[in-house]
Design an enzyme around this catalytic site. Structure first.
Site, short mmCIF file in Angstrom:
data_model
loop_
_atom_site.label_atom_id
_atom_site.label_comp_id
_atom_site.label_asym_id
_atom_site.label_seq_id
_atom_site.Cartn_x
_atom_site.Cartn_y
_atom_site.Cartn_z
N TYR A 194 0.84 -1.20 0.00
CA TYR A 194 0.00 0.00 0.00
C TYR A 194 0.87 1.24 0.00
O TYR A 194 1.96 1.25 0.58
CB TYR A 194 -0.87 0.06 1.26
CG TYR A 194 -2.04 -0.88 1.27
CD1 TYR A 194 -3.27 -0.47 0.78
CD2 TYR A 194 -1.93 -2.16 1.79
CE1 TYR A 194 -4.37 -1.32 0.81
CE2 TYR A 194 -3.02 -3.02 1.82
CZ TYR A 194 -4.24 -2.59 1.33
OH TYR A 194 -5.32 -3.44 1.36
N TYR A 244 -0.60 -10.02 0.74
CA TYR A 244 0.48 -9.44 1.55
C TYR A 244 0.45 -9.97 2.98
O TYR A 244 -0.61 -10.37 3.48
CB TYR A 244 0.43 -7.90 1.53
CG TYR A 244 -0.87 -7.30 2.02
CD1 TYR A 244 -1.13 -7.12 3.37
CD2 TYR A 244 -1.85 -6.88 1.11
CE1 TYR A 244 -2.30 -6.56 3.81
CE2 TYR A 244 -3.03 -6.32 1.55
CZ TYR A 244 -3.25 -6.17 2.90
OH TYR A 244 -4.44 -5.63 3.32
N ARG A 289 -2.90 -11.97 3.81
CA ARG A 289 -4.24 -11.63 3.34
C ARG A 289 -4.42 -12.11 1.90
O ARG A 289 -3.53 -11.92 1.07
CB ARG A 289 -4.46 -10.10 3.33
CG ARG A 289 -4.48 -9.35 4.63
CD ARG A 289 -5.64 -9.60 5.56
NE ARG A 289 -6.90 -10.12 5.04
CZ ARG A 289 -7.89 -9.38 4.56
NH1 ARG A 289 -7.81 -8.09 4.52
NH2 ARG A 289 -9.01 -9.95 4.15
N HIS A 312 -7.27 -8.55 -2.34
CA HIS A 312 -8.60 -7.94 -2.18
C HIS A 312 -8.56 -6.46 -2.55
O HIS A 312 -7.52 -5.82 -2.52
CB HIS A 312 -9.10 -8.09 -0.74
CG HIS A 312 -8.22 -7.42 0.27
ND1 HIS A 312 -7.09 -8.02 0.78
CD2 HIS A 312 -8.28 -6.20 0.82
CE1 HIS A 312 -6.50 -7.19 1.63
NE2 HIS A 312 -7.18 -6.08 1.67
N HIS A 355 -10.59 -2.91 -1.42
CA HIS A 355 -11.52 -2.30 -0.46
C HIS A 355 -12.54 -1.44 -1.20
O HIS A 355 -12.17 -0.67 -2.10
CB HIS A 355 -10.76 -1.42 0.53
CG HIS A 355 -9.80 -2.16 1.41
ND1 HIS A 355 -10.15 -2.66 2.64
CD2 HIS A 355 -8.50 -2.48 1.23
CE1 HIS A 355 -9.10 -3.25 3.19
NE2 HIS A 355 -8.08 -3.16 2.36
#
Lengths: 263, 192
Positions: A128, A167, A177, A180, A182
């Site tokens: 991110y 990640y 995770r 995905h 959000h």
């Protein structure tokens, strides 16, 4: 900084056992009836819930006018380019270009029109653009991972982006995770407000992820997984996914039960 | 349960916003529902606290409130607005100590016999489904005393829904997720 969130000594096997135990308990409590669609707030295998879930029962409230409408977002709030997360920089982002499209509906199947959808995600390497993301994967100078869309008259949205990578996240040892995206939604009533995550079909990490598994009903969980749709794919350009979303809230004013005083 | 098509449009489950929304959801002017220099602007601020009494840095708060006459704003452009309008919606990310802050106006009451309040929604890492609450105003004692929702809340917990005047045109409203002083959170029938 957050000792509760960082428990690297806890093994995946221990988390798996907790998930299985919790899921079995929920099934038993439902006694063959419907399982809840939403995750329980105190889902222990996801350690960050430990100190962040209320311990009292929520109090049932009669929605007043402000709760039955949503803010008036509109096309002036969002530029059309914000729906394409691959064109926000001078160069092409790294990774697999994808198109995600679908419709936002209410519980009666009516389209949620002209309402705001916000999107954020990791890049193709699972990183991110956030200063607290310490995953040692490369940042992509051509990908921020933020998009916004106003839904069309038929409740539809269409997004071009890069498929995010999985990640690690330190909930336990070797915690990863699933990939995905959000999504944040406003419905026609503020009580329909929803923030959720869209997943990709066939991800091998689903069974291991306490956040995905916090939804104990397998059918409800499946509703977060986009379907691959070859009609959405564009030749020589991008693979396509379809993901529809249903926002539900109170259909009418809630009436206080007559025995509420004795409850 | 009603018979007609109850399984046709099944709701999409909620998930946590996670910790990394900071570059996506907060936006310029998000906490300024009303420009701070406007004569009717009031401040609503406080901390988001977890069950250990620690501030929650990776949380954000949204407010949604009626105008001074008690009507929801229909003003378009909640993001990109000038300093003169009032769209009613705001979003404030908590800082490292868990503090959030808004400037807005004090809404009017929406119904006969009910007290004015701001609708508040709380999101954050570890919060699998956002939490709703209401911020009523501590200097509206008379209206608060007759408000139907406040009247149904245990007296010992009622104060958690009251924003306390702490300076001129300023109200403090802490949001306690768990434990002693836990805020009363609301269910609108969406807990399915």
């Amino acid at each position: 900084m957050h000792p509760v969130a960082n428990q690297p000594d806890l093994t995946q096997g221990e988390i798996d056992d907790e998930i299985a135990e919790r899921t079995a308990a929920e099934r038993e409590a439902a006694a063959g009836g419907a399982l809840p669609s939403h995750p329980r707030r105190d889902f222990r295998p996801y350690r960050s819930t430990t100190l962040r879930h209320p311990t009292h029962e929520l109090v049932r409230a009669d929605p007043e006018e402000i709760e039955l409408v949503s803010p008036a977002f509109g096309h002036t709030d969002v530029a059309p380019e914000e729906a394409d997360m691959t064109i926000q920089h001078s160069g092409e982002p790294q990774g697999e270009r994808i198109i995600v499209t679908g419709r936002i509906l209410d519980g009666d199947g009516r389209p949620v029109r002209n309402q705001l959808v916000e999107i954020w995600q990791a890049n193709a390497a699972g990183r991110y653009v956030h200063k607290r993301d310490q995953h040692p994967a490369p940042l992509d100078p051509n990908f921020t991972g933020v998009g916004r869309i106003i839904t069309g008259d038929d409740g539809s949205y269409r997004l071009t982006t890069i498929k995010p990578g999985p990640y690690p996240w330190k909930n336990h040892r070797n915690a990863w995770r699933p990939a995905h995206i959000h999504f944040s939604f406003f419905g026609s009533a503020f009580t329909q407000r929803l923030i959720t995550q869209m997943y990709f079909p066939g991800d091998p990490l689903f069974g291991l992820d306490p956040i995905y598994q916090s939804i104990v009903d397998p059918a409800a969980r499946d509703r977060l997984v986009a379907g691959y749709d070859h009609d959405v794919s564009e030749p020589e350009w991008a693979l396509g996914y379809r993901w529809d979303v249903v926002l539900t809230g109170p259909k009418s004013t809630w009436m206080e039960p007559e025995d509420a005083d004795h409850a | 349960m009603p018979e007609q098509s109850e399984h046709e449009y099944l709701q999409t489950p909620s998930q946590t916003v996670g910790p990394f929304f900071g570059y996506a959801l907060p936006y310029a002017g998000g906490p300024d529902v009303r420009a701070p220099w406007q004569p009717d602007a009031v401040r609503l601020h406080g901390r988001v606290l977890d069950g250990a009494g620690e501030g929650v840095p990776d949380a954000f708060v949204e407010i949604w409130g009626a105008d001074a006459t008690g009507r929801p704003s229909t003003e378009l452009g909640s993001f990109d607005r000038d300093q003169h309008g009032f769209a009613g919606f705001g979003r404030s990310a908590a800082d490292r100590a868990g503090n959030y802050s808004f400037t807005t106006i004090k809404p009017g009451a929406m119904r006969e016999g009910s007290a004015p309040y701001l609708l508040v929604a709380v999101f954050g890492r570890g919060i699998l489904q956002h939490l709703f609450t209401r911020a009523y105003f501590g200097d509206e004692a008379e209206a608060n005393a007759s408000d139907p929702l406040l009247g149904r809340i245990d007296e010992g917990r009622r104060d958690t829904l009251i924003a306390v005047p702490d300076a001129e045109r300023s109200y403090r409203f802490d949001i306690v997720l768990q434990g002693e002083g836990e805020t009363v959170f609301l269910d609108y029938g969406t807990e399915i």
